[in-house]
Design a protein around this motif. Structure first.
Motif, PDB file in Angstrom:
ATOM      1  N   CYS A  16      32.272 -19.229  67.170  1.00  0.00           N
ATOM      2  CA  CYS A  16      31.999 -18.600  66.451  1.00  0.00           C
ATOM      3  C   CYS A  16      31.918 -17.282  67.413  1.00  0.00           C
ATOM      4  O   CYS A  16      31.108 -16.624  66.609  1.00  0.00           O
ATOM      5  CB  CYS A  16      30.619 -18.525  65.795  1.00  0.00           C
ATOM      6  N   CYS A  32      29.511 -21.241  61.228  1.00  0.00           N
ATOM      7  CA  CYS A  32      28.975 -19.346  62.289  1.00  0.00           C
ATOM      8  C   CYS A  32      28.025 -19.525  61.821  1.00  0.00           C
ATOM      9  O   CYS A  32      27.594 -19.758  61.090  1.00  0.00           O
ATOM     10  CB  CYS A  32      30.166 -19.384  62.463  1.00  0.00           C
ATOM     11  N   ALA A  44      24.859 -16.549  60.763  1.00  0.00           N
ATOM     12  CA  ALA A  44      25.504 -15.282  59.736  1.00  0.00           C
ATOM     13  C   ALA A  44      26.021 -14.479  60.367  1.00  0.00           C
ATOM     14  O   ALA A  44      26.433 -13.590  60.514  1.00  0.00           O
ATOM     15  CB  ALA A  44      24.384 -15.338  58.954  1.00  0.00           C
ATOM     16  N   TYR A  45      24.667 -14.368  61.084  1.00  0.00           N
ATOM     17  CA  TYR A  45      25.249 -12.779  62.026  1.00  0.00           C
ATOM     18  C   TYR A  45      26.493 -12.941  63.192  1.00  0.00           C
ATOM     19  O   TYR A  45      27.094 -11.826  63.474  1.00  0.00           O
ATOM     20  CB  TYR A  45      23.840 -12.492  63.480  1.00  0.00           C
ATOM     21  N   GLU A  98      29.550 -14.798  62.055  1.00  0.00           N
ATOM     22  CA  GLU A  98      30.240 -14.319  60.471  1.00  0.00           C
ATOM     23  C   GLU A  98      31.164 -13.131  61.148  1.00  0.00           C
ATOM     24  O   GLU A  98      31.792 -12.786  60.300  1.00  0.00           O
ATOM     25  CB  GLU A  98      29.530 -14.984  59.581  1.00  0.00           C
ATOM     26  N   GLU A  99      29.911 -12.336  60.602  1.00  0.00           N
ATOM     27  CA  GLU A  99      30.505 -10.687  60.530  1.00  0.00           C
ATOM     28  C   GLU A  99      31.434 -10.144  61.546  1.00  0.00           C
ATOM     29  O   GLU A  99      32.436  -9.405  60.930  1.00  0.00           O
ATOM     30  CB  GLU A  99      29.104  -9.436  61.127  1.00  0.00           C
ATOM     31  N   GLU A 100      31.506 -10.840  63.014  1.00  0.00           N
ATOM     32  CA  GLU A 100      32.605 -10.521  62.765  1.00  0.00           C
ATOM     33  C   GLU A 100      33.666 -11.754  63.144  1.00  0.00           C
ATOM     34  O   GLU A 100      34.998 -11.105  63.421  1.00  0.00           O
ATOM     35  CB  GLU A 100      31.912 -10.492  64.983  1.00  0.00           C
ATOM     36  N   PRO A 118      36.004 -11.512  59.928  1.00  0.00           N
ATOM     37  CA  PRO A 118      38.015 -10.738  59.734  1.00  0.00           C
ATOM     38  C   PRO A 118      38.672 -11.231  61.110  1.00  0.00           C
ATOM     39  O   PRO A 118      39.771 -10.851  61.132  1.00  0.00           O
ATOM     40  CB  PRO A 118      37.053  -9.500  60.383  1.00  0.00           C
TER      41      PRO A 118
END
Length: 190
Positions: A59, A78, A80-81, A83-85, A88
């Motif tokens: 992740c 992954c 949520a924190y 998934e932000e990176e 993309p």
């Protein structure tokens, strides 16, 4: 899992590997089902703890990019924190995968067209030699001439396909170069 894998246990290794590959938690149920026929029950806590360790490596932006580039799907594993990176980077990897597939497909199409041209040209030459043979009837000669015209048409078609494949390959390589230029530095080049 095989009988040997089930009997060996190694649930920590299996959990870590599954996490590192971004496999869903339901994978443990698959392992349990496979091992039940050998009388083996997975060590759930060991597996889940190791899977979490594997997910920490998966992740990441690098993990997302690699998974996408391999054409894999994302199972939503992954937090949520992360998934932000991760997302993309995963999408960038999928874009790379798509252009690499396009290049590979165009190369294959071009190779096939060239092989077809070579094969048909060999066939044309054989038919020309056949036409020069003595003792052929007019009807036989006409059949050979007709076949020569068919083969010439097949060569024209194969050459057209080769040109189309060359165009597709050129376009795919340009797209790959554009993508490499726009995102290549983010992931250490590819």
């Amino acid at each position: 899992m095989s009988e040997d894998q089930c009997l060996a246990g190694a649930w920590g290794e299996r959990g870590y590997k599954d996490g590192l590959e971004g496999l869903a938690q339901t994978r443990l149920a698959d392992h349990a089902e496979a091992c039940a026929k050998y009388g083996v029950v997975p060590e759930t806590e060991v597996y889940m703890s190791a899977r979490e360790d594997g997910l920490r490596s998966y992740c990441t932006p690098s993990g997302g990019f690699q998974a996408g580039r391999q054409g894999r799907s994302y199972a939503g594993v992954c937090p949520a924190y992360a998934e932000e990176e991760f997302i993309p980077a995963f999408e960038d990897g999928r874009r790379v995968y798509a252009v690499e597939q396009a290049v590979s497909s165009a190369e294959s199409d071009l190779s096939s067209a060239i092989s077809r041209i070579d094969d048909r040209e060999d066939k044309l030459e054989a038919k020309r030699r056949e036409l020069d043979e003595e003792g052929l009837t007019d009807e036989q000669r006409q059949r050979i001439r007709d076949r020569i015209e068919e083969v010439r048409g097949e060569i024209r078609d194969a050459r057209r396909r080769a040109r189309e494949a060359e165009d597709a390959l050129r376009y795919a390589r340009v797209e790959a170069d554009r993508l490499r230029f726009s995102i290549g530095s983010r992931y250490g080049g590819w």
